[in-house]
Design an enzyme around this catalytic site. Structure first.
Site, PDB file in Angstrom:
ATOM      1  N   TRP A 102       8.073  56.000 -22.977  1.00  0.00           N
ATOM      2  CA  TRP A 102       6.906  56.713 -23.280  1.00  0.00           C
ATOM      3  C   TRP A 102       6.801  57.995 -23.324  1.00  0.00           C
ATOM      4  O   TRP A 102       6.088  58.741 -23.939  1.00  0.00           O
ATOM      5  CB  TRP A 102       5.801  55.933 -22.561  1.00  0.00           C
ATOM      6  N   ASP A 172       0.139  60.787 -18.074  1.00  0.00           N
ATOM      7  CA  ASP A 172      -0.127  59.431 -18.708  1.00  0.00           C
ATOM      8  C   ASP A 172       0.006  58.614 -17.478  1.00  0.00           C
ATOM      9  O   ASP A 172       0.974  58.402 -17.151  1.00  0.00           O
ATOM     10  CB  ASP A 172       1.043  59.196 -19.809  1.00  0.00           C
ATOM     11  N   LYS A 196      -3.702  47.469 -19.609  1.00  0.00           N
ATOM     12  CA  LYS A 196      -3.017  47.145 -18.336  1.00  0.00           C
ATOM     13  C   LYS A 196      -3.799  47.061 -17.202  1.00  0.00           C
ATOM     14  O   LYS A 196      -3.586  45.778 -16.657  1.00  0.00           O
ATOM     15  CB  LYS A 196      -1.708  48.155 -18.308  1.00  0.00           C
TER      16      LYS A 196
HETATM   17  N1  PMP Z   1       2.273  55.075 -22.188  1.00  0.00           N
HETATM   18  C1  PMP Z   1       2.748  54.106 -21.106  1.00  0.00           C
HETATM   19  C2  PMP Z   1       2.983  54.682 -19.821  1.00  0.00           C
HETATM   20  C3  PMP Z   1       2.639  52.819 -21.476  1.00  0.00           C
HETATM   21  O1  PMP Z   1       2.976  51.759 -20.592  1.00  0.00           O
HETATM   22  C4  PMP Z   1       2.038  52.600 -22.916  1.00  0.00           C
HETATM   23  C5  PMP Z   1       1.892  51.246 -23.405  1.00  0.00           C
HETATM   24  N2  PMP Z   1       2.924  50.191 -23.048  1.00  0.00           N
HETATM   25  C6  PMP Z   1       1.686  53.641 -23.737  1.00  0.00           C
HETATM   26  C7  PMP Z   1       1.816  54.867 -23.255  1.00  0.00           C
HETATM   27  C8  PMP Z   1       1.093  53.340 -25.055  1.00  0.00           C
HETATM   28  O2  PMP Z   1      -0.188  52.855 -25.233  1.00  0.00           O
HETATM   29  P1  PMP Z   1      -0.964  52.294 -26.179  1.00  0.00           P
HETATM   30  O3  PMP Z   1      -0.265  51.136 -26.735  1.00  0.00           O
HETATM   31  O4  PMP Z   1      -2.358  52.021 -25.644  1.00  0.00           O
HETATM   32  O5  PMP Z   1      -0.974  53.404 -27.450  1.00  0.00           O
END
Ligand code: PMP
Length: 360
Positions: A102, A172, A196
Protein backbone atom coordinates in the site's frame (compact mmCIF):
# COMPACT_ATOMS: atom_id res chain seq x y z
CA UNK A 1 -28.93 -17.11 13.13
CA UNK A 2 -25.63 -18.64 12.19
CA UNK A 3 -22.59 -16.42 12.17
CA UNK A 4 -19.04 -17.61 11.55
CA UNK A 5 -15.87 -16.00 12.83
CA UNK A 6 -14.78 -13.99 9.83
CA UNK A 7 -11.04 -13.20 9.82
CA UNK A 8 -11.18 -11.29 6.52
CA UNK A 9 -8.76 -8.36 6.11
CA UNK A 10 -11.48 -6.22 4.59
CA UNK A 11 -14.33 -5.83 4.03
CA UNK A 12 -14.25 -7.30 7.50
CA UNK A 13 -16.46 -8.45 10.32
CA UNK A 14 -18.83 -5.90 11.87
CA UNK A 15 -20.27 -5.94 15.41
CA UNK A 16 -23.39 -8.11 15.36
CA UNK A 17 -25.18 -5.54 17.56
CA UNK A 18 -24.60 -2.95 14.83
CA UNK A 19 -25.91 -5.24 12.09
CA UNK A 20 -29.00 -6.01 14.15
CA UNK A 21 -29.66 -2.34 14.82
CA UNK A 22 -29.28 -1.54 11.11
CA UNK A 23 -31.65 -4.41 10.32
CA UNK A 24 -34.26 -3.03 12.71
CA UNK A 25 -33.97 0.44 11.21
CA UNK A 26 -33.66 -0.71 7.61
CA UNK A 27 -37.16 -0.34 6.19
CA UNK A 28 -38.50 2.53 8.31
CA UNK A 29 -35.89 4.68 10.00
CA UNK A 30 -37.34 5.91 13.31
CA UNK A 31 -40.78 6.56 11.86
CA UNK A 32 -39.51 8.50 8.83
CA UNK A 33 -41.29 5.95 6.62
CA UNK A 34 -38.18 5.46 4.50
CA UNK A 35 -34.84 3.72 4.77
CA UNK A 36 -31.67 5.77 5.35
CA UNK A 37 -30.72 4.67 1.82
CA UNK A 38 -33.74 6.45 0.41
CA UNK A 39 -33.32 9.77 2.23
CA UNK A 40 -32.15 12.99 0.67
CA UNK A 41 -28.67 13.71 1.95
CA UNK A 42 -29.88 17.24 2.71
CA UNK A 43 -32.93 16.20 4.73
CA UNK A 44 -32.96 17.08 8.41
CA UNK A 45 -33.17 13.38 9.35
CA UNK A 46 -30.07 12.56 7.32
CA UNK A 47 -28.14 15.65 8.43
CA UNK A 48 -28.64 14.50 12.04
CA UNK A 49 -27.20 11.06 11.17
CA UNK A 50 -24.27 12.59 9.30
CA UNK A 51 -23.39 15.23 11.90
CA UNK A 52 -23.82 12.65 14.66
CA UNK A 53 -21.25 10.40 12.97
CA UNK A 54 -18.77 13.29 12.67
CA UNK A 55 -19.24 14.25 16.33
CA UNK A 56 -18.80 10.67 17.54
CA UNK A 57 -15.61 10.21 15.53
CA UNK A 58 -14.32 13.54 16.82
CA UNK A 59 -14.94 12.40 20.37
CA UNK A 60 -13.49 8.90 19.87
CA UNK A 61 -10.22 10.25 18.44
CA UNK A 62 -10.17 13.50 20.47
CA UNK A 63 -9.81 15.40 17.21
CA UNK A 64 -8.66 18.97 18.00
CA UNK A 65 -10.86 21.88 16.88
CA UNK A 66 -8.39 23.04 14.22
CA UNK A 67 -8.90 19.78 12.31
CA UNK A 68 -11.68 18.98 9.82
CA UNK A 69 -13.24 15.57 9.30
CA UNK A 70 -14.46 14.55 5.84
CA UNK A 71 -16.43 11.50 4.70
CA UNK A 72 -15.49 10.94 1.06
CA UNK A 73 -15.92 8.48 -1.79
CA UNK A 74 -13.05 6.74 -3.52
CA UNK A 75 -11.56 4.59 -0.76
CA UNK A 76 -8.11 5.02 0.70
CA UNK A 77 -6.69 4.65 -2.81
CA UNK A 78 -8.05 8.04 -3.91
CA UNK A 79 -6.07 9.57 -1.06
CA UNK A 80 -2.86 8.31 -2.69
CA UNK A 81 -3.53 11.02 -5.30
CA UNK A 82 -5.41 13.58 -3.22
CA UNK A 83 -2.62 13.94 -0.67
CA UNK A 84 0.06 15.14 -3.14
CA UNK A 85 -2.43 17.16 -5.21
CA UNK A 86 -3.40 19.10 -2.10
CA UNK A 87 -0.27 19.17 0.05
CA UNK A 88 2.44 19.81 -2.53
CA UNK A 89 3.76 23.37 -2.52
CA UNK A 90 5.75 24.76 -5.48
CA UNK A 91 8.63 22.53 -4.28
CA UNK A 92 6.55 19.43 -4.97
CA UNK A 93 8.63 17.11 -2.83
CA UNK A 94 7.70 14.65 -0.12
CA UNK A 95 9.28 11.89 1.98
CA UNK A 96 7.68 8.42 2.08
CA UNK A 97 8.45 5.37 4.22
CA UNK A 98 7.95 2.19 2.18
CA UNK A 99 6.50 -0.49 4.46
CA UNK A 100 4.54 -2.54 1.95
CA UNK A 101 2.31 -2.84 -1.09
CA UNK A 102 0.00 0.00 0.00
CA UNK A 103 2.92 2.35 0.66
CA UNK A 104 4.25 1.47 -2.80
CA UNK A 105 0.94 2.35 -4.39
CA UNK A 106 0.88 5.66 -2.51
CA UNK A 107 4.46 6.36 -3.68
CA UNK A 108 3.71 5.48 -7.31
CA UNK A 109 0.72 7.82 -7.39
CA UNK A 110 2.52 10.73 -5.67
CA UNK A 111 5.41 10.37 -8.16
CA UNK A 112 3.04 11.47 -10.91
CA UNK A 113 2.99 14.95 -9.40
CA UNK A 114 6.37 15.54 -7.80
CA UNK A 115 9.66 14.26 -6.42
CA UNK A 116 9.34 11.45 -3.91
CA UNK A 117 12.18 10.53 -1.62
CA UNK A 118 11.84 7.04 -0.15
CA UNK A 119 13.45 7.58 3.24
CA UNK A 120 13.51 3.93 4.29
CA UNK A 121 12.10 0.60 3.14
CA UNK A 122 11.63 -2.87 4.57
CA UNK A 123 11.30 -4.51 1.17
CA UNK A 124 14.54 -6.49 1.73
CA UNK A 125 12.67 -8.78 4.14
CA UNK A 126 9.25 -8.93 2.46
CA UNK A 127 8.16 -5.97 4.62
CA UNK A 128 8.12 -8.03 7.82
CA UNK A 129 9.39 -5.12 9.93
CA UNK A 130 9.17 -1.34 10.32
CA UNK A 131 12.54 0.31 9.56
CA UNK A 132 14.33 2.34 12.24
CA UNK A 133 13.75 6.03 11.61
CA UNK A 134 15.48 9.11 12.99
CA UNK A 135 14.78 12.78 12.49
CA UNK A 136 17.95 13.39 10.43
CA UNK A 137 16.67 10.97 7.75
CA UNK A 138 13.85 13.35 6.87
CA UNK A 139 14.12 16.41 4.63
CA UNK A 140 13.08 19.45 6.71
CA UNK A 141 12.10 21.15 3.43
CA UNK A 142 9.70 18.38 2.33
CA UNK A 143 6.02 19.26 1.90
CA UNK A 144 5.00 16.25 4.00
CA UNK A 145 6.09 12.81 5.24
CA UNK A 146 3.86 9.80 4.44
CA UNK A 147 3.63 6.59 6.48
CA UNK A 148 1.28 3.59 6.48
CA UNK A 149 0.64 3.18 10.22
CA UNK A 150 -0.51 -0.45 9.93
CA UNK A 151 0.47 -2.75 7.08
CA UNK A 152 -2.51 -4.99 6.48
CA UNK A 153 -0.73 -7.62 4.36
CA UNK A 154 2.41 -8.12 6.48
CA UNK A 155 0.96 -7.52 9.95
CA UNK A 156 3.26 -4.71 10.98
CA UNK A 157 2.53 -1.47 12.83
CA UNK A 158 4.77 1.52 13.53
CA UNK A 159 5.71 0.97 17.19
CA UNK A 160 5.97 4.75 17.52
CA UNK A 161 5.44 7.71 15.23
CA UNK A 162 8.61 9.06 13.60
CA UNK A 163 9.90 12.45 14.69
CA UNK A 164 9.53 14.54 11.54
CA UNK A 165 9.96 17.95 13.13
CA UNK A 166 7.66 20.60 11.69
CA UNK A 167 6.94 18.77 8.45
CA UNK A 168 3.29 17.56 8.35
CA UNK A 169 2.99 13.82 8.96
CA UNK A 170 0.43 12.01 6.78
CA UNK A 171 -0.82 8.62 7.96
CA UNK A 172 -2.65 5.95 5.98
CA UNK A 173 -4.51 4.48 8.96
CA UNK A 174 -6.84 2.24 6.93
CA UNK A 175 -6.25 -0.89 8.97
CA UNK A 176 -5.74 0.42 12.50
CA UNK A 177 -7.81 3.57 12.85
CA UNK A 178 -9.73 3.45 16.15
CA UNK A 179 -7.84 0.33 17.24
CA UNK A 180 -5.19 2.10 19.26
CA UNK A 181 -4.81 5.58 20.63
CA UNK A 182 -3.13 8.17 18.42
CA UNK A 183 -2.53 11.82 19.17
CA UNK A 184 -4.19 13.40 16.14
CA UNK A 185 -2.24 16.62 16.70
CA UNK A 186 0.95 14.75 15.73
CA UNK A 187 -0.47 14.41 12.18
CA UNK A 188 -1.13 16.92 9.44
CA UNK A 189 -3.53 14.46 7.83
CA UNK A 190 -4.96 11.01 8.55
CA UNK A 191 -6.91 8.94 6.05
CA UNK A 192 -8.57 5.54 6.13
CA UNK A 193 -10.91 3.38 4.11
CA UNK A 194 -13.78 2.27 6.34
CA UNK A 195 -14.11 -1.36 5.39
CA UNK A 196 -11.67 -2.81 7.94
CA UNK A 197 -12.19 -1.25 11.32
CA UNK A 198 -15.20 1.00 10.80
CA UNK A 199 -18.00 -0.07 8.51
CA UNK A 200 -18.93 -1.17 5.02
CA UNK A 201 -16.85 -0.18 1.99
CA UNK A 202 -17.85 3.03 0.26
CA UNK A 203 -16.66 5.74 2.62
CA UNK A 204 -13.17 6.99 3.31
CA UNK A 205 -12.38 9.17 6.29
CA UNK A 206 -10.01 12.11 6.06
CA UNK A 207 -8.94 14.18 9.06
CA UNK A 208 -6.92 17.23 8.08
CA UNK A 209 -5.31 20.10 9.94
CA UNK A 210 -7.33 23.00 8.58
CA UNK A 211 -4.41 25.19 7.51
CA UNK A 212 -3.16 22.44 5.14
CA UNK A 213 -6.22 22.69 2.89
CA UNK A 214 -6.66 25.40 0.26
CA UNK A 215 -3.29 25.49 -1.46
CA UNK A 216 -3.86 22.64 -3.92
CA UNK A 217 -2.01 22.36 -7.23
CA UNK A 218 -3.69 24.09 -10.19
CA UNK A 219 -4.29 20.74 -11.87
CA UNK A 220 -6.21 19.37 -8.84
CA UNK A 221 -9.73 18.32 -9.91
CA UNK A 222 -12.50 19.97 -7.91
CA UNK A 223 -13.70 16.62 -6.49
CA UNK A 224 -10.13 15.89 -5.34
CA UNK A 225 -9.74 19.24 -3.59
CA UNK A 226 -10.05 19.00 0.22
CA UNK A 227 -11.22 22.63 0.35
CA UNK A 228 -14.25 21.73 -1.82
CA UNK A 229 -15.35 19.15 0.73
CA UNK A 230 -14.50 21.21 3.81
CA UNK A 231 -16.43 24.23 2.49
CA UNK A 232 -19.42 22.02 1.70
CA UNK A 233 -19.36 19.85 4.83
CA UNK A 234 -18.68 16.73 2.68
CA UNK A 235 -21.92 17.50 0.77
CA UNK A 236 -20.44 18.97 -2.43
CA UNK A 237 -21.97 15.96 -4.11
CA UNK A 238 -24.03 13.12 -2.66
CA UNK A 239 -21.90 11.51 0.05
CA UNK A 240 -21.92 7.71 0.57
CA UNK A 241 -24.98 8.11 2.79
CA UNK A 242 -25.63 4.56 3.94
CA UNK A 243 -21.95 3.78 4.58
CA UNK A 244 -21.71 6.91 6.77
CA UNK A 245 -24.83 5.83 8.68
CA UNK A 246 -23.26 2.40 9.32
CA UNK A 247 -19.98 4.01 10.38
CA UNK A 248 -21.98 6.15 12.83
CA UNK A 249 -23.51 3.01 14.35
CA UNK A 250 -20.04 1.52 14.77
CA UNK A 251 -18.81 4.75 16.42
CA UNK A 252 -21.75 4.55 18.83
CA UNK A 253 -20.89 0.92 19.59
CA UNK A 254 -17.26 1.90 20.24
CA UNK A 255 -18.32 4.68 22.62
CA UNK A 256 -20.53 2.20 24.49
CA UNK A 257 -17.55 -0.17 24.77
CA UNK A 258 -15.46 2.54 26.44
CA UNK A 259 -13.82 4.15 23.41
CA UNK A 260 -10.44 3.65 21.77
CA UNK A 261 -8.39 3.18 24.98
CA UNK A 262 -10.66 0.30 26.03
CA UNK A 263 -10.51 -1.22 22.52
CA UNK A 264 -6.72 -0.97 22.49
CA UNK A 265 -6.54 -2.96 25.72
CA UNK A 266 -8.81 -5.69 24.34
CA UNK A 267 -6.92 -5.70 21.02
CA UNK A 268 -3.59 -6.17 22.81
CA UNK A 269 -5.09 -9.01 24.77
CA UNK A 270 -6.61 -10.71 21.71
CA UNK A 271 -3.41 -10.40 19.65
CA UNK A 272 -1.38 -11.47 22.70
CA UNK A 273 -3.15 -14.85 22.84
CA UNK A 274 -2.29 -15.52 19.21
CA UNK A 275 1.31 -14.35 19.46
CA UNK A 276 1.90 -16.30 22.69
CA UNK A 277 0.70 -19.42 20.98
CA UNK A 278 2.74 -18.76 17.81
CA UNK A 279 5.91 -18.08 19.84
CA UNK A 280 5.60 -21.44 21.62
CA UNK A 281 4.40 -23.60 18.77
CA UNK A 282 6.55 -26.20 17.00
CA UNK A 283 4.31 -26.14 13.91
CA UNK A 284 3.15 -22.54 13.51
CA UNK A 285 5.19 -19.36 13.44
CA UNK A 286 4.38 -15.68 13.05
CA UNK A 287 6.01 -13.94 10.09
CA UNK A 288 6.28 -10.34 11.37
CA UNK A 289 9.27 -9.32 13.49
CA UNK A 290 8.36 -9.02 17.17
CA UNK A 291 9.04 -5.27 17.58
CA UNK A 292 6.82 -4.42 14.61
CA UNK A 293 3.87 -6.72 15.28
CA UNK A 294 0.34 -5.52 14.59
CA UNK A 295 -2.62 -6.14 16.88
CA UNK A 296 -4.93 -6.03 13.83
CA UNK A 297 -3.46 -8.43 11.27
CA UNK A 298 -1.57 -11.52 12.39
CA UNK A 299 0.13 -13.39 9.53
CA UNK A 300 1.51 -16.87 10.21
CA UNK A 301 2.67 -20.06 8.51
CA UNK A 302 3.08 -23.76 9.25
CA UNK A 303 6.10 -25.74 8.12
CA UNK A 304 4.76 -26.38 4.59
CA UNK A 305 2.40 -24.96 1.99
CA UNK A 306 0.44 -28.21 1.98
CA UNK A 307 -0.19 -27.97 5.71
CA UNK A 308 -1.13 -24.28 5.31
CA UNK A 309 -3.79 -25.28 2.77
CA UNK A 310 -5.04 -28.10 4.99
CA UNK A 311 -5.26 -25.73 7.96
CA UNK A 312 -7.24 -23.11 6.02
CA UNK A 313 -9.64 -25.76 4.71
CA UNK A 314 -10.24 -27.44 8.07
CA UNK A 315 -10.58 -24.12 9.91
CA UNK A 316 -13.27 -23.02 7.44
CA UNK A 317 -15.15 -26.28 8.04
CA UNK A 318 -15.61 -25.35 11.71
CA UNK A 319 -16.60 -21.73 11.03
CA UNK A 320 -13.19 -20.01 11.22
CA UNK A 321 -13.33 -18.32 7.83
CA UNK A 322 -11.10 -16.29 5.51
CA UNK A 323 -7.78 -17.18 7.10
CA UNK A 324 -5.87 -17.36 3.82
CA UNK A 325 -2.96 -14.90 3.66
CA UNK A 326 -2.75 -12.19 1.01
CA UNK A 327 -2.02 -13.68 -2.41
CA UNK A 328 1.36 -11.88 -2.53
CA UNK A 329 2.73 -13.55 0.63
CA UNK A 330 0.74 -16.77 1.07
CA UNK A 331 0.35 -18.58 4.39
CA UNK A 332 -2.39 -17.48 6.78
CA UNK A 333 -3.54 -14.18 8.16
CA UNK A 334 -5.99 -13.60 10.99
CA UNK A 335 -7.42 -10.11 10.84
CA UNK A 336 -8.75 -9.38 14.30
CA UNK A 337 -10.15 -5.87 14.13
CA UNK A 338 -12.20 -4.22 16.90
CA UNK A 339 -15.33 -6.12 15.92
CA UNK A 340 -13.75 -9.60 16.16
CA UNK A 341 -15.12 -11.04 19.42
CA UNK A 342 -12.62 -12.35 21.96
CA UNK A 343 -14.36 -15.75 21.60
CA UNK A 344 -13.36 -15.78 17.91
CA UNK A 345 -9.66 -15.45 18.73
CA UNK A 346 -9.94 -18.04 21.50
CA UNK A 347 -11.65 -20.46 19.08
CA UNK A 348 -8.86 -19.90 16.56
CA UNK A 349 -6.09 -20.54 19.10
CA UNK A 350 -7.89 -23.68 20.34
CA UNK A 351 -8.17 -24.96 16.78
CA UNK A 352 -4.49 -24.24 16.10
CA UNK A 353 -3.51 -26.24 19.20
CA UNK A 354 -5.67 -29.16 18.09
CA UNK A 355 -4.31 -28.97 14.52
CA UNK A 356 -0.75 -28.98 15.81
CA UNK A 357 -1.34 -32.10 17.92
CA UNK A 358 -2.79 -33.94 14.94
CA UNK A 359 -0.21 -32.82 12.38
CA UNK A 360 3.16 -32.75 14.08
N1 PMP B 1 -4.12 1.27 2.56
C1 PMP B 1 -4.13 0.17 3.32
C2 PMP B 1 -3.19 0.08 4.49
C3 PMP B 1 -4.99 -0.89 3.01
O1 PMP B 1 -4.99 -2.01 3.74
C4 PMP B 1 -5.87 -0.76 1.91
C5 PMP B 1 -6.90 -1.81 1.54
N2 PMP B 1 -6.59 -3.10 1.75
C6 PMP B 1 -5.80 0.42 1.14
C7 PMP B 1 -4.95 1.41 1.51
C8 PMP B 1 -6.70 0.60 -0.07
O2 PMP B 1 -7.98 0.88 0.35
P1 PMP B 1 -9.22 1.05 -0.62
O3 PMP B 1 -9.56 -0.30 -1.13
O4 PMP B 1 -10.28 1.64 0.29
O5 PMP B 1 -8.83 1.99 -1.69
Amino acid sequence: MSRVYNFSAGPATLPVEVLEKAQKELVDFHGAGVSVMEMSHRSSEYMAIFNGAIEKLKSLMSVPDNYKIMFLHGGASSQFGMVPLNLFSDKRKADYVNTGAWSKKAIAEAKRYGTINVVATSEDKTFNYIPELSKDMFDSEADYVHITTNNTIYGTTFPELPDVGDVPLVGDMSSNILAQEYDVSKFGLIYAGAQKNIGPAGVAIVIIREDLAGSELDICPKMFNYKTHIDNGSMFNTPPTYAVYMAGLVFEWLLEKGGVAAMQKINEEKAGWLYDFLDNSALFSGTAQVASRSTMNVPFVTTSEDLDAKFIKEAAQIGLKTLKGHRSVGGMRASIYNAMPTEGVKALVDFMKEFELKNK
